[in-house]
Design a protein around this motif. Sequence first.
Motif, short mmCIF file in Angstrom:
data_model
loop_
_atom_site.label_atom_id
_atom_site.label_comp_id
_atom_site.label_asym_id
_atom_site.label_seq_id
_atom_site.Cartn_x
_atom_site.Cartn_y
_atom_site.Cartn_z
N ASP A 83 -30.68 -19.88 18.70
CA ASP A 83 -30.38 -19.49 17.32
C ASP A 83 -28.88 -19.27 17.24
OD1 ASP A 83 -31.85 -18.13 14.70
OD2 ASP A 83 -29.88 -17.29 15.15
N THR A 263 -34.28 -31.01 7.01
CA THR A 263 -33.40 -29.92 7.45
C THR A 263 -32.66 -30.27 8.74
OG1 THR A 263 -35.06 -28.76 8.80
CG2 THR A 263 -35.03 -28.30 6.44
N ASP A 265 -29.98 -32.26 10.82
CA ASP A 265 -28.75 -33.01 10.51
C ASP A 265 -27.97 -33.40 11.75
OD1 ASP A 265 -28.02 -30.42 11.11
OD2 ASP A 265 -27.03 -30.02 9.20
N THR A 282 -30.34 -30.32 15.84
CA THR A 282 -30.01 -29.10 15.13
C THR A 282 -30.55 -29.18 13.72
OG1 THR A 282 -28.24 -27.58 14.48
CG2 THR A 282 -27.73 -29.92 14.40
N ARG A 284 -30.97 -26.81 9.86
CA ARG A 284 -30.54 -25.67 9.05
C ARG A 284 -31.56 -25.45 7.95
NH1 ARG A 284 -25.10 -26.24 5.65
NH2 ARG A 284 -26.45 -27.75 4.62
N ARG A 285 -32.16 -24.27 7.95
CA ARG A 285 -33.15 -23.93 6.94
C ARG A 285 -32.82 -22.58 6.32
NH1 ARG A 285 -38.96 -25.49 9.87
NH2 ARG A 285 -38.30 -27.54 10.66
N GLU A 291 -29.89 -18.10 5.67
CA GLU A 291 -29.76 -19.42 6.29
C GLU A 291 -29.69 -19.29 7.80
OE1 GLU A 291 -26.13 -22.28 6.30
OE2 GLU A 291 -27.30 -22.76 4.50
N ARG A 292 -30.47 -20.11 8.49
CA ARG A 292 -30.48 -20.10 9.95
C ARG A 292 -30.26 -21.52 10.46
NH1 ARG A 292 -35.85 -18.06 12.24
NH2 ARG A 292 -34.68 -18.27 14.19
N ARG A 293 -29.45 -21.63 11.52
CA ARG A 293 -29.28 -22.90 12.22
C ARG A 293 -29.79 -22.75 13.64
NH1 ARG A 293 -27.14 -27.70 11.81
NH2 ARG A 293 -26.09 -27.27 9.83
N TYR A 319 -38.47 -21.29 13.59
CA TYR A 319 -38.35 -20.80 12.22
C TYR A 319 -39.55 -19.97 11.78
CZ TYR A 319 -34.20 -23.65 11.37
OH TYR A 319 -32.93 -24.18 11.41
#
Length: 428
Positions: A83, A263, A265, A282, A284-285, A291-293, A319
Amino acid sequence: MLALRRLVSRCPDTCPAVHPDRHAVAWRRRVLLASLAVTLASGQAPVALAAAPAADARSVFAEPATAMPSPPEVAARAFILQDLASRQTLAARQADQPLEPASLTKLMTTWLVCEALRDGKLRADQTLPVSERAWKAGMAGASRAFLKAGGSARVDDLLRGMVVHNANDATVALAEGLAGSVEAFVERMNRQAEVFGLQATRFRNPEGLSASGHRSTARELSLIAARLVTDFPEVLKISSLQQATVAGVSQPSRNLLLMRDPTVDGLQTGYTEAAGYGMVATARRSLGGVERRLIAVTLGAASPEARAAETQKLLNWGYSAFDMVRLFDAGQPVATAQVWKGQASTVRLGRPAPIVVVVPRGQGGQLQTSVVRQEPLMAPLRQGQTVGRLRVAIGPQHWQDVPLLALEDVPPAGWFGRLWDAVRLGVK
């Protein structure tokens, strides 16, 4: 955003005001002369701050706590899930086993090329020659941009070919164009690996074809990926492309997740017979306005479909099984600590980025925090210097330690201030 009670200890400035009379001043002068005499007699020079060593790859992300939820079964030789915002490792298996990285090697090559573009050592519209060696690298594996020996290509085209198509010929052309030779570029790769604190990673080429001693680990590859997306987030505009055209040839990305999960990218896939199928992905949501990557690495899967499915499984679990809690905003002081022998008597502790943690779903209300710091804290202090840590617990269970940094410089005090604090510390 989850609500929680912040249980953070704060250190007030406990230094009393000093109003010396003439007798005290005379006494301090005698102490000073004695101190200077001892220093001169010993021949000691002032002690300089030691240069900070490169961080070990294991210290960049916090290790999974014992209360961490169990991850899903992953059909791969090794994997890790990181995370990025909380710098927390969510799951790992055989993450420190040295393995052949195959084309995941190109993560480091991409970092160095992006650095050169940022520093003006390369231009996106610059044309680089395609050598015989670059052409042969493309012919040696299935991943190539179909460049012609003796031809040329723009840097931005070569970068797309390397990132989207895993093109070996484009990768070698970039390496030679930047460093003059493959050998010189590989030296740069290994020097940068040392700067990143990588212990197991050794590069023998920039493209990832099998070579003796060419190795990395899931953990260290995740660290390179984290540096890439943090230092050069613009690379995600390239790694998120589902297809690209280089040298007049259009090819799809080898990252199947780009077509399945909007999500996702980036970032890179790899394969050799010895390594099996690997992926660094990776995503991103945004969940509940937060927002978390995540960065997932899977090594040694059985097929392109398997590496995509197993990596997707990891991301979805990361997630769904956790909530993210913001403890402090960027630059917000977590505590104020007393400083000795400095021009300021206190320093604020915090981080330039928001302090966030991920916790098992539904357990954010049980968070407790406390501050542990160096005592005594002596000047000089540099802004960004680690001077303590924020201990995070879920009820009685220790969860994570977050390094706390000095939010401002504290230069050393003058000779009298340093002497007076030395005396106070001796009496304390």
